[in-house]
Scaffold this active site. Structure first.
Site, PDB file in Angstrom:
ATOM      1  N   ASP A   1       0.872  -1.162   0.000  1.00 19.47           N
ATOM      2  CA  ASP A   1       0.000   0.000   0.000  1.00 19.47           C
ATOM      3  C   ASP A   1       0.925   1.232   0.000  1.00 19.47           C
ATOM      4  O   ASP A   1       2.125   1.106   0.277  1.00 19.47           O
ATOM      5  CB  ASP A   1      -0.864  -0.071   1.280  1.00 19.47           C
TER       6      ASP A   1
ATOM      7  N   ASP B   1       0.044   5.148   1.189  1.00 20.65           N
ATOM      8  CA  ASP B   1      -0.063   6.040   2.350  1.00 20.65           C
ATOM      9  C   ASP B   1       0.082   5.273   3.659  1.00 20.65           C
ATOM     10  O   ASP B   1      -0.646   4.306   3.913  1.00 20.65           O
ATOM     11  CB  ASP B   1      -1.427   6.748   2.349  1.00 20.65           C
TER      12      ASP B   1
HETATM   13  O1  M1P Z   1      -4.692   5.861  -0.404  1.00 26.62           O
HETATM   14  C1  M1P Z   1      -5.730   6.135   0.456  1.00 26.62           C
HETATM   15  C2  M1P Z   1      -6.597   7.287  -0.039  1.00 26.62           C
HETATM   16  O2  M1P Z   1      -5.791   8.454  -0.222  1.00 26.62           O
HETATM   17  C3  M1P Z   1      -6.502   9.603  -0.532  1.00 26.62           C
HETATM   18  O3  M1P Z   1      -7.420   9.864   0.503  1.00 26.62           O
HETATM   19  P1  M1P Z   1      -7.500  11.242   1.315  1.00 26.62           P
HETATM   20  O4  M1P Z   1      -7.242  12.354   0.355  1.00 26.62           O
HETATM   21  O5  M1P Z   1      -8.884  11.238   1.878  1.00 26.62           O
HETATM   22  O6  M1P Z   1      -6.461  11.182   2.399  1.00 26.62           O
HETATM   23  C4  M1P Z   1      -7.320   9.451  -1.804  1.00 26.62           C
HETATM   24  O7  M1P Z   1      -6.477   9.500  -2.920  1.00 26.62           O
HETATM   25  C5  M1P Z   1      -8.128   8.168  -1.787  1.00 26.62           C
HETATM   26  O8  M1P Z   1      -8.645   7.919  -3.068  1.00 26.62           O
HETATM   27  C6  M1P Z   1      -7.292   6.978  -1.366  1.00 26.62           C
HETATM   28  O9  M1P Z   1      -8.087   5.831  -1.227  1.00 26.62           O
END
Ligand code: M1P
EC number: 5.4.2.8
Length: 255
Positions: free
Chosen positions: A18, A20
């Site tokens: 993953d 983030d």
């Molecule tokens: O990767 C997780 C999520 O990251 C972003 O979410 P947010 O802007 O709410 O932090 C988005 O790109 C979302 O699509 C994605 O699932």
């Protein structure tokens, strides 16, 4: 038999990450240590990323120094609806073709009306982001700054703005067979059933790896890593942050 394209890797396994909070802090760039770690790891196994975000955002996060995001053997944005293998774009499906313009418009019109009426401390811009494999919906808007994001996230924890919104959409648009996934800090993703992160596995099946490992932080039920983490085709690992990813991965593959 694992594809000959991976002949020089001593271990015939694929490790998927993953993005983030697994490879990078949320919506931020990977550290130079992480990039070096990925380069070292790639000498042993095949590696890939699988993010919910679109490819442009993931590229911003992973193009660090002279490292290019397409150095990953597999690159999956939007859960794999945008897919690269050895830097080459693979064929995929699209959200709009699947859902159709008429139903999409009904959905997006409802969403925009709902957001217009919702009471939250601040609103910014870009409340709906249209992507290839999904739409992303944010009540505060995607133009929020990092500080505004953190404030919204805390507010949302207390007031369940996204959870309540998703519940209403799920009920109203049942007939469209859509999944609503709260994966990040300020938004949620909407895509057809099955187009969660397990979708990317369809692109790696023919390489016939001995094992596919997946590392993610949102692996419990309701999180956007849950489906691929618990899929029988993968060995799932839960991490707390990028440092944790490097530690666990080193123990398994590099020691
Ligand atoms: O990767 C997780 C999520 O990251 C972003 O979410 P947010 O802007 O709410 O932090 C988005 O790109 C979302 O699509 C994605 O699932």
């Amino acid at each position: 038999m694992v594809s000959a394209d991976f002949a020089e890797r001593p271990v015939k396994k694929l490790v998927l990450f993953d993005v983030d909070e697994t490879l990078t802090p949320a919506r931020q760039r990977a550290s130079p240590e992480m990039i070096q770690f990925l380069r070292d790891l790639r000498k042993h196994v095949a590696i890939g990323f699988v993010g919910g975000s679109d490819f442009a955002k993931i590229s911003d996060q992973l193009n660090v120094g002279d490292f290019n995001v397409l150095e990953f053997d597999f690159g999956f944005a939007e859960n794999g609806l945008i897919a690269y293998r050895f830097g080459k774009l693979l064929e995929s499906q699209s959200f709009i073709n699947m859902v159709g313009e008429k139903d999409y418009q009904e959905l997006v019109n409802f969403i925009l009306h709902y957001i217009a009426d919702v009471n939250i401390p601040i609103k910014r811009g870009t409340f709906v982001e249209f992507r290839n494999g999904m739409i992303n919906v944010s009540p505060i808007g995607r133009n929020a700054t990092v500080k505004e994001r953190k404030d919204f996230q805390a507010y949302d924890k207390e007031h369940h703005i996204r959870a309540d919104f998703v519940e209403i959409l799920r009920e109203k648009f049942k007939r469209l067979n859509l999944t609503f996934s709260i994966g990040g800090e300020i938004s949620f993703d909407i895509f057809p059933h099955g187009w969660d992160k397990t979708y990317c596995l369809t692109h790696v099946e023919k390489d016939d790896f001995e094992e596919i490992h997946f590392f993610g932080d949102k692996t419990s039920k309701g999180g956007n890593d849950y489906e691929i983490f618990s899929d029988p085709r993968t060995v799932g690992h839960t991490v707390k942050n990028p440092a944790d990813t490097m530690r666990i991965c080193t123990e398994i593959f590099l020691s």
